[in-house]
Write an enzyme that holds these catalytic residues in place. Sequence first.
Site, PDB file in Angstrom:
ATOM      1  N   CYS A  26       0.871  -1.365  -0.001  1.00  0.00           N
ATOM      2  CA  CYS A  26       0.000   0.052   0.251  1.00  0.00           C
ATOM      3  C   CYS A  26       0.947   0.984  -0.039  1.00  0.00           C
ATOM      4  O   CYS A  26       2.344   1.195  -0.185  1.00  0.00           O
ATOM      5  CB  CYS A  26      -0.882   0.165   1.445  1.00  0.00           C
ATOM      6  N   ALA A  27       0.317   2.325   0.749  1.00  0.00           N
ATOM      7  CA  ALA A  27       1.136   3.458   0.676  1.00  0.00           C
ATOM      8  C   ALA A  27       2.829   3.374   1.424  1.00  0.00           C
ATOM      9  O   ALA A  27       3.360   4.234   0.605  1.00  0.00           O
ATOM     10  CB  ALA A  27       0.633   4.882   0.507  1.00  0.00           C
TER      11      ALA A  27
END
Length: 629
Positions: A26-27
């Site tokens: 993810c981020a």
Amino acid sequence: MQYTTVASEILAGVGGKSNINSVVHCATRLRFKLKDSSRADALALKKNPGVIMVVESGGQFQVVIGNHVSEVYQALLRQAGLSDGDENEHQPGSQKENLLSHSIDIISGIFTPLLGILAASGILKGFLALSVVCGWLQPTSGSYMILFAASDSLFYFFPLVLGYTAGKKFGGNPFITMAIGGALVHPLMLAAFNAAGQPNAAAVYFLGIPVTFINYTSSVIPVILAAWVSCRLEKGFNRILHSSIKNFFTPLLCLAITVPATFLLIGPLATWLSHLLATGFQLIYSAAPPIAGGVLAGIWQICVIFGLHWGLVPLMINNLSVLGYDAMLPLLLPAVMGQVGATLGVFLRTRDAKMKVLAGSAFTAGIFGITEPAVYGVTLPTKKPFIFGCIGGAIGGVIVGYSQAHVYSFGLASIFSFAQIIPATGIDASVWGAIIGTLIALIFAAIGTFFFGLPAPIAVPETESLSQSAFITENHQGLGEVVFSPISGQLLALTDVNDTTFASGLLGAGIAIIPQHGRVVSPVAGVVASLFKTHHAIGIESDFGTEILIHVGIDTVKLEGQYFTAHVNVGDRVNTGDLLLEFDCVAITAAGYDLTTPVIISNSEDYQDILPAKGLSITEQTPLLTVIR
């Protein structure tokens, strides 16, 4: 940072390729599904310079990397010989999960690949709304229409995109499930939906069964359920069909069965469920918006730590699809900015140069919605700032809930969210409520942290020698400990080390030594806590609980153990001065590696201060660091 080196160490830390069922990112995190989590070495990974934190939650082994996670992810795929999104969940040896963990894993697996473009599209929608309110653009202008198409295309064709990611997550052919999603938003089906809404519209049948047409643009749940059904069918057909025909007959049967089933049964049922969820949330929220805001904003960062926040992401997107707005995302703004404010308080208060640098960079990332560096690197290790951030978030959440602010596009909770809160009618009281609540959360957390979140630093005169500090510390009933030098050589401030992770203090406070001789001795009496298989780094835990990491050289992991000899094993008892490692200084230098050796206190957050030795050089077994509790 050498991403290949970090990826190699992470791969070893999770138990190797054979222990990986799947990995996505993810981020800021690598999210592993492991066959056997006991084979992973979370402690060693936490001490790795390239790793911020390790979290095991939701059936996932999550390795927090930071903003450069995508580079590490690609390097890890290359080294492990995996393809992007590989899934091996059904291989023997997979661990069983409870329903919550399995659900969170499915949701995160479907939505994680879209996180960046979701946020970008939402931000662009917000700026377009702001431009219209401010009179910069007109909705009828060509510039507005082109930018609106760019911002809205993902959401309009959401069934098609989610069909692809859901197909990958469920272990099927993602192009089949993408085609199913495409059928839901096909112009012919949208025309039939519009025609069905006209007076005296004729009924439409499929094999004699009446069809209920629904507008599936921007929908979430229907295509996910349809993808699950298709993937189940696909696996069954692949088992029974001959290999010479299954490559085209399996997709044919999946499309011919799943698409009609979706229009006749799955779609209407999923749409009913979507409206039920949206209505249920609205009932809970409308009963007491301030209470809902305070609770959600207060616990949000705790949910993020354990990965539980993924369970709410589809609900936010579903609200936007069904209602046209979402009341949940604005409540998260105070939660995010509360941690940003706490980080700002640490930045203003701390006298530790390394912590100040880390807090400054984490503050900047937090403003744009990435709070992991702030939480894992600053507020959570120092404990009280994290609590002040959560309390500030709860206070701000009450105010935002009271104002009943909504967002009209999805995105990360960040400074850009203020543009997404603006309704088509222009800035109103709800927008100002969101701004005020968020600012109060930030200011409260910053002030609370500044005055009460960090212990007052112990004043040590600049002229005081380390030996004097050690004497004082040892005579204050065990309030500290002296760490002796494991190496003879030239002293170097940690901030001057040619490695950003060590220099930033992310792994802890300490000092560096440029060795004169190729030997490392124990700096304390204690136990060997960790020993890298390449023997270039070793961790010692003292009898008083101090955790010391000695990392010989920069990037020397690439030597794969060449020129290093270990004289101890993990778990061995050692005394101060016992030989731990030997290494060939000449050969390592000739190979082009920097021999600078950081000596850091891994659990620096447990201490009030860490005082390094003064001077230009140090002799083995003389005082190097004094830790003060």
